[in-house]
Motif scaffolding. Structure first.
Motif, PDB file in Angstrom:
ATOM      1  N   VAL A  99       0.690  -1.484   0.002  1.00 51.37           N
ATOM      2  CA  VAL A  99      -0.004  -0.045  -0.158  1.00 51.37           C
ATOM      3  C   VAL A  99       0.929   1.262  -0.083  1.00 51.37           C
ATOM      4  O   VAL A  99       0.761   2.308  -0.704  1.00 51.37           O
ATOM      5  CB  VAL A  99      -0.968   0.081   1.278  1.00 51.37           C
ATOM      6  CG1 VAL A  99      -1.446   1.272   1.533  1.00 51.37           C
ATOM      7  CG2 VAL A  99      -2.094  -1.101   1.066  1.00 51.37           C
ATOM      8  N   PHE A 100       1.719   1.158   0.822  1.00 55.00           N
ATOM      9  CA  PHE A 100       2.737   2.386   1.045  1.00 55.00           C
ATOM     10  C   PHE A 100       3.577   2.614  -0.363  1.00 55.00           C
ATOM     11  O   PHE A 100       4.120   3.829  -0.650  1.00 55.00           O
ATOM     12  CB  PHE A 100       3.577   2.457   2.139  1.00 55.00           C
ATOM     13  CG  PHE A 100       2.963   2.710   3.446  1.00 55.00           C
ATOM     14  CD1 PHE A 100       1.988   3.786   3.674  1.00 55.00           C
ATOM     15  CD2 PHE A 100       3.003   1.986   4.654  1.00 55.00           C
ATOM     16  CE1 PHE A 100       1.388   4.171   4.507  1.00 55.00           C
ATOM     17  CE2 PHE A 100       2.501   2.398   5.740  1.00 55.00           C
ATOM     18  CZ  PHE A 100       1.583   3.470   5.491  1.00 55.00           C
ATOM     19  N   VAL A 101       4.161   1.536  -0.837  1.00 53.94           N
ATOM     20  CA  VAL A 101       4.868   1.968  -1.969  1.00 53.94           C
ATOM     21  C   VAL A 101       4.119   2.160  -3.167  1.00 53.94           C
ATOM     22  O   VAL A 101       4.360   2.952  -3.968  1.00 53.94           O
ATOM     23  CB  VAL A 101       5.542   0.582  -2.379  1.00 53.94           C
ATOM     24  CG1 VAL A 101       6.157   0.207  -3.734  1.00 53.94           C
ATOM     25  CG2 VAL A 101       6.506  -0.202  -1.369  1.00 53.94           C
ATOM     26  N   ASN A 102       2.830   2.016  -3.292  1.00 56.73           N
ATOM     27  CA  ASN A 102       1.739   2.221  -4.486  1.00 56.73           C
ATOM     28  C   ASN A 102       1.979   3.960  -4.095  1.00 56.73           C
ATOM     29  O   ASN A 102       1.713   4.652  -5.261  1.00 56.73           O
ATOM     30  CB  ASN A 102       0.563   1.638  -3.968  1.00 56.73           C
ATOM     31  CG  ASN A 102      -0.670   2.401  -5.146  1.00 56.73           C
ATOM     32  OD1 ASN A 102      -1.714   3.252  -4.823  1.00 56.73           O
ATOM     33  ND2 ASN A 102      -0.261   1.810  -6.320  1.00 56.73           N
ATOM     34  N   SER A 103       2.022   4.600  -3.172  1.00 60.40           N
ATOM     35  CA  SER A 103       1.995   6.053  -3.157  1.00 60.40           C
ATOM     36  C   SER A 103       2.909   6.688  -3.809  1.00 60.40           C
ATOM     37  O   SER A 103       2.962   8.040  -4.296  1.00 60.40           O
ATOM     38  CB  SER A 103       1.868   6.407  -1.763  1.00 60.40           C
ATOM     39  OG  SER A 103       3.336   6.248  -1.172  1.00 60.40           O
ATOM     40  N   CYS A 104       4.086   5.982  -4.275  1.00 57.15           N
ATOM     41  CA  CYS A 104       5.080   6.561  -5.085  1.00 57.15           C
ATOM     42  C   CYS A 104       5.195   6.019  -6.494  1.00 57.15           C
ATOM     43  O   CYS A 104       6.138   6.306  -7.500  1.00 57.15           O
ATOM     44  CB  CYS A 104       6.597   6.635  -4.406  1.00 57.15           C
ATOM     45  SG  CYS A 104       7.151   4.872  -4.191  1.00 57.15           S
ATOM     46  N   ALA A 105       4.179   5.036  -6.886  1.00 54.62           N
ATOM     47  CA  ALA A 105       4.573   4.185  -7.950  1.00 54.62           C
ATOM     48  C   ALA A 105       3.865   5.021  -9.396  1.00 54.62           C
ATOM     49  O   ALA A 105       4.662   5.017 -10.240  1.00 54.62           O
ATOM     50  CB  ALA A 105       3.563   2.965  -7.922  1.00 54.62           C
ATOM     51  N   ASN A 106       2.912   6.113  -9.028  1.00 51.64           N
ATOM     52  CA  ASN A 106       2.475   6.740 -10.449  1.00 51.64           C
ATOM     53  C   ASN A 106       3.437   7.402 -11.196  1.00 51.64           C
ATOM     54  O   ASN A 106       3.614   7.612 -12.319  1.00 51.64           O
ATOM     55  CB  ASN A 106       1.085   7.479 -10.041  1.00 51.64           C
ATOM     56  CG  ASN A 106       0.078   6.724  -9.679  1.00 51.64           C
ATOM     57  OD1 ASN A 106       0.239   5.530  -9.909  1.00 51.64           O
ATOM     58  ND2 ASN A 106      -1.102   7.360  -9.376  1.00 51.64           N
ATOM     59  N   PRO A 107       4.317   8.459 -10.447  1.00 54.75           N
ATOM     60  CA  PRO A 107       5.289   9.146 -11.063  1.00 54.75           C
ATOM     61  C   PRO A 107       6.603   8.168 -11.673  1.00 54.75           C
ATOM     62  O   PRO A 107       6.783   8.532 -12.922  1.00 54.75           O
ATOM     63  CB  PRO A 107       6.045   9.873  -9.783  1.00 54.75           C
ATOM     64  CG  PRO A 107       4.957  10.001  -8.878  1.00 54.75           C
ATOM     65  CD  PRO A 107       4.140   8.633  -9.007  1.00 54.75           C
ATOM     66  N   VAL A 108       6.785   7.001 -11.039  1.00 50.94           N
ATOM     67  CA  VAL A 108       7.473   6.030 -11.718  1.00 50.94           C
ATOM     68  C   VAL A 108       7.118   5.725 -13.124  1.00 50.94           C
ATOM     69  O   VAL A 108       7.675   5.310 -14.023  1.00 50.94           O
ATOM     70  CB  VAL A 108       7.900   5.093 -10.803  1.00 50.94           C
ATOM     71  CG1 VAL A 108       8.714   3.987 -11.319  1.00 50.94           C
ATOM     72  CG2 VAL A 108       8.600   5.442  -9.537  1.00 50.94           C
ATOM     73  N   ILE A 109       5.660   5.347 -13.099  1.00 54.47           N
ATOM     74  CA  ILE A 109       5.017   4.880 -14.298  1.00 54.47           C
ATOM     75  C   ILE A 109       4.832   5.982 -15.268  1.00 54.47           C
ATOM     76  O   ILE A 109       5.326   5.586 -16.393  1.00 54.47           O
ATOM     77  CB  ILE A 109       3.622   4.540 -13.945  1.00 54.47           C
ATOM     78  CG1 ILE A 109       3.373   3.105 -12.986  1.00 54.47           C
ATOM     79  CG2 ILE A 109       2.821   4.289 -15.113  1.00 54.47           C
ATOM     80  CD1 ILE A 109       2.317   2.945 -12.419  1.00 54.47           C
TER      81      ILE A 109
END
Length: 361
Positions: A296-306
């Motif tokens: 859940v917490f890792v998802n909070s930084c996933a969108n900019p990486v995508i």
């Protein structure tokens, strides 16, 4: 591995218990223990997600909020989605400190309630915004002609305002029921929920309304879009790339939140006595919740990486921003993107014919 503690399904952690180690009332004592060395690698993972998420989502917010000229509808949803992720990211140092202390919360009850509220509201906002984004893509690809009156900037802003209102309401139970609760054995206090059967039912209802229902809407919309993309006339390459990015964002969100939501539902049912579970399975669920919390917490930084991996124009804007801050020289390049088009990538440059600076690397 830390010493075992009595643990039972008497009452589950809060609807969105991000510590993964809530104390439970003693309906049926079960020996349990924390994940091996979780006090070391879990805080490190939280802090890494905080650093990447703060920089990445902050950059997305600055890029979209500071853009001049007309803005596509998709940008409105992406901007608010980045803001929701920022709300979650800013609480990560607090949860990292608590995880490093074996679940002990050192920041007082006020920050416990506010952090829990921010997490619940951010999760709800993220799910609803992604559902809104999927509906917008459905209207743009499948119902383009019929949906023109609905696809306006005013409607998009109204939808985002409605999302935030619903998210704030969904976070209110955290303000009421969350607080400092004693850890088993008297080893301090954790940020957990008050034991309440009514809250378990409320938690299940919130899971249904703010996760399952938006997920069902997104699945329907993207299945319809996928069927449309396989039929002629085919959409342009730019629009296909934009849809690919949005599919990746949606899939990452579901993959990160679905295990956590499923485990929370099991704990709510166990608390209500509707799902009796043996001690070994309870321990497995607790460890699974700890792992799901990390996702859940890792998802909070996933969108900019995508965006960075899949969107060429975002990479160009990011490189330009870094070069400008570093004071490096640059050369002018022409941007072929058009602000008036709705089928370009998620991030684009200035209007056709405008010039932007790019680093000479």
């Amino acid at each position: 591995m830390q010493p075992t503690e009595p643990w039972s399904p008497g009452w589950a952690p809060a609807s969105w218990d991000y510590s993964g180690s809530g104390a439970l009332a003693e309906l049926e004592l079960c020996p349990s223990g924390d994940l091996p060395y979780g006090y070391a690698y879990i805080p490190a993972l939280y802090l890494a997600a905080f650093a990447v998420g703060l920089l990445g989502n902050g950059f997305v917010v600055c890029l979209l909020a500071g853009r001049r000229g007309p803005r596509r509808l998709v940008d409105t949803f992406v901007l608010h989605l980045a803001a929701a992720d920022l709300g979650l990211v800013l609480t990560l140092p607090l949860w990292a400190a608590a995880a490093a202390r074996g679940g002990r919360w050192p920041f007082g009850e006020g920050l416990c309630k506010l952090s829990s509220f921010a997490l619940a509201a951010s999760r709800c906002a993220g799910a609803l915004l992604l559902a809104g984004l999927s509906v917008d893509r459905y209207l743009a690809v499948v119902r383009l002609l019929d949906a023109r009156p609905l696809r306006t900037r005013r409607c998009a802003l109204a939808a985002c305002c409605g999302v935030w209102a619903a998210a704030l309401l969904a976070g209110l139970p955290a303000l009421v029921y969350r607080g400092l609760q004693p850890l088993p054995g008297g080893g301090g206090s954790q940020c957990g929920e008050e034991p309440s059967d009514a809250f378990q039912g409320l938690g299940l209802l919130l899971l249904l309304l703010t996760f399952v229902l938006p997920l069902a809407v997104s699945v329907f919309c993207y299945c319809s879009v996928s069927r449309r993309l396989r039929r002629p006339p085919h959409v342009g390459r730019a629009r296909s790339n934009s849809l690919r990015i949005i599919f990746a964002v949606e899939s990452t969100f579901v993959g990160s939140w679905l295990p956590f939501g499923a485990l929370r539902a099991v704990f709510h049912l166990a608390r209500l006595g509707a799902l009796p579970l043996p001690c070994p399975l309870l321990l497995a669920l607790r460890w699974g919740l700890a792992v799901a919390t990390c996702l859940v917490f890792v998802n909070s930084c996933a969108n900019p990486v995508i965006y960075l991996l899949l969107d060429r124009s975002f990479r160009a804007r990011a490189r330009h921003g870094l070069c400008r801050r570093a004071g490096l020289g640059g050369r002018r390049v022409s941007s072929a993107s058009s602000l008036s088009r709705d089928d370009s990538p998620v991030f684009w440059g200035r209007p056709h014919g405008a010039n932007t600076l790019s680093c000479v690397l």
